[in-house]
Design an enzyme around this catalytic site. Structure first.
Site, PDB file in Angstrom:
ATOM      1  CE  LYS A   1      41.967 -15.477  79.924  1.00 30.23           C
ATOM      2  NZ  LYS A   1      41.177 -15.623  81.139  1.00 30.23           N
TER       3      LYS A   1
ATOM      4  CG  ASP B   1      44.052 -20.410  73.934  1.00 28.05           C
ATOM      5  OD1 ASP B   1      44.373 -19.231  74.177  1.00 28.05           O
ATOM      6  OD2 ASP B   1      43.042 -20.951  74.427  1.00 28.05           O
TER       7      ASP B   1
ATOM      8  CD1 TRP C   1      41.751 -22.465  80.119  1.00 31.23           C
ATOM      9  CD2 TRP C   1      39.910 -22.277  78.863  1.00 31.23           C
ATOM     10  NE1 TRP C   1      40.834 -21.701  80.814  1.00 31.23           N
ATOM     11  CE2 TRP C   1      39.701 -21.569  80.073  1.00 31.23           C
ATOM     12  CE3 TRP C   1      38.876 -22.317  77.938  1.00 31.23           C
ATOM     13  CZ2 TRP C   1      38.511 -20.900  80.362  1.00 31.23           C
ATOM     14  CZ3 TRP C   1      37.680 -21.646  78.220  1.00 31.23           C
ATOM     15  CH2 TRP C   1      37.518 -20.947  79.408  1.00 31.23           C
TER      16      TRP C   1
END
Ligand code: PMP
Length: 365
Positions: A201, A177, A102
């Site tokens: 999530k 993040d 990511w």
């Protein structure tokens, strides 16, 4: 009705209490005669829902008064562009710490808007660890330092909060993040310039992106930054410059209230530590399964693991599915298995997984 134990990395399981309340309120929200999806975002009903959600999130994370909470759209991948468009502020270079898929994707996208300096990378270890801050090599005058504090695919979580004052760079804002571990643990928001995450999530439905940004970082957007993605415009309009993802905000608000009933983040974190310990201790004691991440940097939320005999993968997946344990297949770039055990996964679900894995190993080992 029978519900499965859902180990999806996201969109992921939500607390059953929240789904039941949403079902109860589907046709008629608190006597308004309409469902939340049918409400004007500017009406008194929805503005109350959004204000409560924001206040609860602020309380849960102890967000200081000089930070704004934004409810946006576009997801974390869009933020990879929105962040440099908003934070470069005339500077040339942005610094990135690369710890997995990511953050790798984030630095790649940023190159459209900035010169990117890789501060540190754990690529040599196969992204199995987090480089300690003593190894970070910041550029001379970066606009910010970007981190992904939980790598969802690799299963790597920062064992420390990135605090640049420790390396004499306290004036540089840290961007994080936190898509896959926000609200799983207590954090010190003041250590960050900007925190962001997709909701799907640990918070609620896909479609909502949370941004928590320090006020002094607002108002620096590049001229070509879309207005709907200019943090100052979004903040000045109370996240209602454009129509926000209203239903996702409502569900997120129910999740925030659930987290408060659970005892807040200290209690939630203790629960998450116990869940992760149960699974990692089992993996470490097993000669049938393994986790390959540096023990100090193992994610509490996303647990990748391998069967030592990979020819049994298909049987493992088929039998676990039949036992009511779903979404255990690892990300295609990693292989093996991955169990995502976000806040909404009770310890009983992790115990059911460990029991199944023990039984499978006994039968096939
Ligand atoms: N960052 C992290 C850490 C993620 O886990 C994900 C989603 N798996 C993303 C970014 C991308 O999120 P989205 O698809 O919502 O843009």
């Amino acid at each position: 009705m029978s519900r499965v134990w859902n180990f999806s990395a996201g969109p992921a399981a939500l607390p059953e209490e929240v789904l039941r309340q949403a079902a109860d309120e589907m046709l008629d929200w608190q006597g308004s005669g309409m469902g939340v999806m049918e409400m004007s975002h500017r009406g008194k009903e929805f503005t109350a829902i959004a204000a409560q959600a924001e206040a609860d999130l602020r309380e849960l994370l102890a967000v200081p008064a000089n930070y704004r909470i934004l409810f946006m759209q576009g997801g974390a991948i869009a933020e990879n562009a929105i962040i440099p468009m908003n934070l470069m502020g005339g500077r040339r270079v942005a610094d990135y710490v690369v710890t997995g898929a990511w953050s790798q994707k984030s630095q790649k996208e940023a190159r459209k808007y900035a010169e990117v300096n890789i501060v540190a990378t754990s690529e040599a270890s196969g992204f199995a660890t987090v480089p300690p801050m003593t190894d970070w090599r910041l550029s001379a005058d970066p606009a910010y330092v970007f981190t992904c504090t939980n790598e969802t695919i690799g299963g790597v979580e920062y064992p420390f909060e990135p605090d640049l004052t420790q390396i004499g760079c306290g004036e540089v804002p840290v961007v994080a993040d936190m898509s896959s571990h926000i609200l799983s643990r207590a954090i010190d928001v003041a250590k960050y310039g900007l925190i962001f995450g997709g909701a799907q999530k640990n918070i609620g439905p896909a479609g909502l992106t949370i941004v928590i940004v320090r006020e002094d970082l607002l108002g620096r957007a590049m001229p070509h930054c879309p207005s709907a993605f200019d943090y100052k415009t979004v903040a000045d309009n109370g996240s209602m410059y454009n129509t926000p993802p209203t239903y996702a905000i409502y569900i997120a608000g129910l999740v925030f209230q659930w987290l408060k009933r659970e005892g807040g983040l200290a209690a939630v974190e203790a629960h998450n530590i116990a869940k992760a310990k149960l699974l990692y201790d089992f993996l470490d004691a097993s000669d049938f399964y393994e986790n390959r991440i540096d023990p100090a940097c193992r994610s509490r939320m996303n647990v990748p693991f391998f069967l030592k005999d990979e020819s049994l993968n298909e049987a493992f997946l088929a039998e676990s599915r039949a036992a009511g344990l779903v979404q255990l297949k690892g990300h295609k770039s990693v292989g093996g298995m991955r169990a995502s055990i976000y806040n909404a996964m009770p310890i009983a679900g992790v115990q059911a997984l460990v029991d199944f894995m023990r039984d499978f190993a006994a039968r096939r080992g």
